[in-house]
Scaffold this motif. Sequence first.
Motif, PDB file in Angstrom:
ATOM      1  N   ARG A 132       7.648   8.286  -2.249  1.00  0.00           N
ATOM      2  CA  ARG A 132       6.656   7.244  -1.967  1.00  0.00           C
ATOM      3  C   ARG A 132       6.368   6.391  -3.207  1.00  0.00           C
ATOM      4  O   ARG A 132       6.274   5.172  -3.131  1.00  0.00           O
ATOM      5  N   THR A 133       6.291   7.032  -4.367  1.00  0.00           N
ATOM      6  CA  THR A 133       5.948   6.328  -5.600  1.00  0.00           C
ATOM      7  C   THR A 133       7.059   5.397  -6.070  1.00  0.00           C
ATOM      8  O   THR A 133       6.804   4.264  -6.463  1.00  0.00           O
ATOM      9  N   TYR A 134       8.305   5.873  -6.029  1.00  0.00           N
ATOM     10  CA  TYR A 134       9.393   5.104  -6.631  1.00  0.00           C
ATOM     11  C   TYR A 134      10.288   4.358  -5.651  1.00  0.00           C
ATOM     12  O   TYR A 134      11.107   3.547  -6.062  1.00  0.00           O
ATOM     13  N   TYR A 135      10.104   4.622  -4.349  1.00  0.00           N
ATOM     14  CA  TYR A 135      10.908   3.922  -3.353  1.00  0.00           C
ATOM     15  C   TYR A 135      10.057   3.276  -2.262  1.00  0.00           C
ATOM     16  O   TYR A 135      10.583   2.594  -1.391  1.00  0.00           O
ATOM     17  N   GLY A 136       8.751   3.522  -2.273  1.00  0.00           N
ATOM     18  CA  GLY A 136       7.849   2.872  -1.333  1.00  0.00           C
ATOM     19  C   GLY A 136       7.869   3.439   0.073  1.00  0.00           C
ATOM     20  O   GLY A 136       7.248   2.880   0.969  1.00  0.00           O
ATOM     21  N   GLN A 137       8.566   4.557   0.281  1.00  0.00           N
ATOM     22  CA  GLN A 137       8.603   5.218   1.592  1.00  0.00           C
ATOM     23  C   GLN A 137       8.992   6.669   1.390  1.00  0.00           C
ATOM     24  O   GLN A 137       9.440   7.046   0.309  1.00  0.00           O
ATOM     25  N   THR A 138       8.850   7.488   2.438  1.00  0.00           N
ATOM     26  CA  THR A 138       9.162   8.904   2.262  1.00  0.00           C
ATOM     27  C   THR A 138      10.593   9.264   2.613  1.00  0.00           C
ATOM     28  O   THR A 138      11.119  10.237   2.104  1.00  0.00           O
ATOM     29  N   ASP A 139      11.248   8.514   3.483  1.00  0.00           N
ATOM     30  CA  ASP A 139      12.633   8.838   3.831  1.00  0.00           C
ATOM     31  C   ASP A 139      13.572   8.061   2.918  1.00  0.00           C
ATOM     32  O   ASP A 139      13.916   6.910   3.190  1.00  0.00           O
TER      33      ASP A 139
END
Length: 185
Positions: A139-146
Amino acid sequence: LLLLVAAGTFVEGLLRAEGTDPGFDWEETGFVQVNAAPLGLDDDGTLALFDQIQDRIQALPGVDRATTSLMLPAGLFGTTTLLLGSEVSGADRPTEIPWNYVSDNYFQVLGIELLHGRLLNEADFGGGDAAVVSETFARTYYGQTDVVGRSYRSEGSPDVARQIVGVVSDATVRSLGEAPAPTIY
């Protein structure tokens, strides 16, 4: 009076820790800490030693399963510098991330939930190019969980992309009660 204040603070801390969810199944978990450094083994020898220890522990009466990791949860993981952030902020920047080297059954033994993708398997350990990350990392470094299939680079080897094969739920990294920390396995 000073002793009473100190005792009260200690009891308050214990009560707070008791109600904290560490993100892994701790109630029936024991650990053995081994320092292989004095043996002078190379990496392959150290891994073979840890495999033997894991097999022997798993063979003990009353032990259902065993796993191996370089560091324990809430045991002050090491950090590595990754080049991250471009997918959210537009530019990669060196970022210190807690990491842990774990065996292929680590998440199952500790009850850490797989959210996306797959867990590490035996084939992943030869080349070192696969990783599982925490939900907060994704979430922090890619903006989503998948973020399965995405990759990251480390500052030490910026030309080598490492692929994310799975995302797991957050677990305690440094201490009970901490905010979820981005973590890489």
